[in-house]
Design a protein around this motif. Structure first.
Motif, PDB file in Angstrom:
ATOM      1  N   UNK A  42      -4.907  -4.891   4.785  1.00 19.33           N
ATOM      2  CA  UNK A  42      -6.235  -5.581   4.523  1.00 19.33           C
ATOM      3  C   UNK A  42      -7.274  -5.131   5.204  1.00 19.33           C
ATOM      4  N   UNK A  43      -8.318  -5.587   4.427  1.00 24.49           N
ATOM      5  CA  UNK A  43      -9.713  -5.121   5.046  1.00 24.49           C
ATOM      6  C   UNK A  43     -10.658  -6.197   5.182  1.00 24.49           C
ATOM      7  N   UNK A  44     -11.708  -6.143   5.774  1.00 23.87           N
ATOM      8  CA  UNK A  44     -12.865  -7.231   5.658  1.00 23.87           C
ATOM      9  C   UNK A  44     -13.306  -7.185   4.116  1.00 23.87           C
ATOM     10  N   UNK A  45     -13.022  -8.068   3.605  1.00 27.11           N
ATOM     11  CA  UNK A  45     -13.439  -8.191   2.199  1.00 27.11           C
ATOM     12  C   UNK A  45     -12.594  -7.478   1.121  1.00 27.11           C
ATOM     13  N   UNK A  46     -11.817  -6.907   1.577  1.00 26.79           N
ATOM     14  CA  UNK A  46     -10.677  -6.262   0.420  1.00 26.79           C
ATOM     15  C   UNK A  46      -9.288  -6.095   0.953  1.00 26.79           C
ATOM     16  N   UNK A  47      -8.591  -5.421   0.035  1.00 27.74           N
ATOM     17  CA  UNK A  47      -7.029  -5.081   0.476  1.00 27.74           C
ATOM     18  C   UNK A  47      -6.768  -3.895   0.057  1.00 27.74           C
ATOM     19  N   UNK A  48      -5.643  -3.188   0.648  1.00 31.21           N
ATOM     20  CA  UNK A  48      -5.205  -1.884   0.293  1.00 31.21           C
ATOM     21  C   UNK A  48      -4.930  -1.203  -1.051  1.00 31.21           C
ATOM     22  N   UNK A  49      -5.136  -0.201  -1.354  1.00 30.79           N
ATOM     23  CA  UNK A  49      -5.095   0.414  -2.813  1.00 30.79           C
ATOM     24  C   UNK A  49      -3.686   0.273  -3.277  1.00 30.79           C
ATOM     25  N   UNK A  50      -3.147   0.187  -4.190  1.00 24.59           N
ATOM     26  CA  UNK A  50      -1.691   0.208  -4.676  1.00 24.59           C
ATOM     27  C   UNK A  50      -1.577   1.241  -5.702  1.00 24.59           C
ATOM     28  N   UNK A  51      -2.753   2.127  -6.249  1.00 20.72           N
ATOM     29  CA  UNK A  51      -2.192   2.939  -7.225  1.00 20.72           C
ATOM     30  C   UNK A  51      -2.003   4.466  -6.804  1.00 20.72           C
ATOM     31  N   UNK A  52      -1.497   4.688  -5.542  1.00 24.29           N
ATOM     32  CA  UNK A  52      -0.759   5.666  -5.171  1.00 24.29           C
ATOM     33  C   UNK A  52       0.707   5.677  -5.509  1.00 24.29           C
ATOM     34  N   UNK A  53       1.193   6.856  -5.533  1.00 26.31           N
ATOM     35  CA  UNK A  53       2.892   6.526  -5.650  1.00 26.31           C
ATOM     36  C   UNK A  53       3.753   5.865  -4.878  1.00 26.31           C
ATOM     37  N   UNK A  54       4.398   4.725  -5.551  1.00 22.78           N
ATOM     38  CA  UNK A  54       5.188   3.779  -4.861  1.00 22.78           C
ATOM     39  C   UNK A  54       4.529   2.619  -4.081  1.00 22.78           C
TER      40      UNK A  54
ATOM     41  N   UNK B 279       0.823  -1.139   0.043  1.00 22.83           N
ATOM     42  CA  UNK B 279       0.127   0.004  -0.106  1.00 22.83           C
ATOM     43  C   UNK B 279       0.858   1.316  -0.093  1.00 22.83           C
ATOM     44  N   UNK B 280       1.867   1.174   0.964  1.00 19.43           N
ATOM     45  CA  UNK B 280       2.861   2.072   0.710  1.00 19.43           C
ATOM     46  C   UNK B 280       4.265   1.364   1.111  1.00 19.43           C
ATOM     47  N   UNK B 281       5.436   2.145   0.724  1.00 18.70           N
ATOM     48  CA  UNK B 281       6.551   1.000   0.739  1.00 18.70           C
ATOM     49  C   UNK B 281       7.264   1.013   2.237  1.00 18.70           C
ATOM     50  N   UNK B 282       6.708   1.899   3.159  1.00 16.05           N
ATOM     51  CA  UNK B 282       7.202   1.788   4.529  1.00 16.05           C
ATOM     52  C   UNK B 282       6.173   1.430   5.632  1.00 16.05           C
ATOM     53  N   UNK B 283       5.192   0.719   5.012  1.00 14.64           N
ATOM     54  CA  UNK B 283       3.927   0.397   5.937  1.00 14.64           C
ATOM     55  C   UNK B 283       4.422  -0.692   6.979  1.00 14.64           C
ATOM     56  N   UNK B 284       3.976  -0.508   8.177  1.00 14.07           N
ATOM     57  CA  UNK B 284       4.043  -1.548   9.327  1.00 14.07           C
ATOM     58  C   UNK B 284       2.774  -1.929   9.951  1.00 14.07           C
ATOM     59  N   UNK B 285       2.832  -3.175  10.473  1.00 13.39           N
ATOM     60  CA  UNK B 285       1.750  -3.815  11.228  1.00 13.39           C
ATOM     61  C   UNK B 285       2.181  -3.920  12.538  1.00 13.39           C
ATOM     62  N   UNK B 286       1.320  -3.699  13.542  1.00 12.26           N
ATOM     63  CA  UNK B 286       1.486  -4.035  14.799  1.00 12.26           C
ATOM     64  C   UNK B 286       0.691  -5.463  15.321  1.00 12.26           C
TER      65      UNK B 286
END
Length: 217
Positions: free
Chosen positions: A155-167, A134-141
């Motif tokens: 990740x979402x309920x029934x979907x995933x993150x957008x990847x059409x933003x820069x990087x 979704x972004x290059x530096x995304x983290x999960x806790x």
């Protein structure tokens, strides 16, 4: 001892800001304070906890827009995201103009996070997973004790993150979900950046983008 949490929807995007705290020490952190700082601080006061830090999953405005104000008002350290999202945080003014938000102040995290590190809140420890896509530096806790992950916009309920933003990177996002999140176990619940909670098992069974039965991706 158990990690407690409360979801606080903020900004016109209804982003899931999370207040988490250790029920032994009542020390708390806020994850992704995208805005509406008064609402966040009211939740802190109602919970009767002491805010000690800010945790960020990634640098998009709706997740970090209230950070500088919270720092100014509470003198809090900021931990996360991973350093590759520095360019998003540096572009906050542009993000505000793009999405029609009031201007917000820039900031520099006190600590950039990396895969395999941990963050602590009172006596609770959360693992840091670097989850680009979704972004290059995304983290999960991830809290092992609570079986709970705060996944931002991966990740979402029934979907995933957008990847059409820069990087953004669609293949990297799928790798992050399957390689970093699924191994945490079917029973692990997660708080997404938007929308309702779910579990990794439920998404593996039914999410049209990453369900196990779909081998086309």
């Amino acid at each position: 001892m158990a990690l407690q949490f409360q979801i606080i929807p903020v900004t016109p995007f209804q982003q899931n800001c999370s207040l988490i705290w250790c029920d032994q020490t009542l020390e708390a952190a806020v994850i992704d304070p995208g805005g509406d700082v008064d609402r966040i601080l009211a939740a802190v006061a109602t919970a009767g906890v002491r805010l000690v830090k800010i945790l960020l999953t990634h640098g998009h405005l709706d997740h970090v827009g209230g950070t500088a104000e919270l720092v100014a008002r509470q003198a809090l350290p900021v931990e996360g995201p991973q350093r590759e999202d520095d360019f998003w945080i540096g572009a906050l003014a542009e993000q505000c103009r793009m999405f029609g938000f009031p201007p917000v102040a820039a900031f520099t995290p006190s600590r950039w996070l990396e895969e395999g590190e941990t963050v602590s809140v009172g006596r609770e420890t959360l693992d840091v997973l670097h989850t680009p896509g979704h972004t290059p530096g995304h983290v999960v806790f991830y809290s092992r004790s609570a079986g709970l992950a705060f996944v931002g916009d991966v990740l979402f309920a029934g979907s995933i993150g957008r990847t059409d933003f820069p990087r953004g990177n669609h293949a990297a996002l799928l790798d992050s979900i399957r390689g970093k999140l699924w191994p945490l176990g079917h029973d692990t619940r997660f708080v997404p950046g938007h929308g309702p909670m779910s579990s990794f098992g439920e998404e593996r069974a039914s999410n049209p983008f990453v369900a196990d039965r779909d081998t086309s991706l």
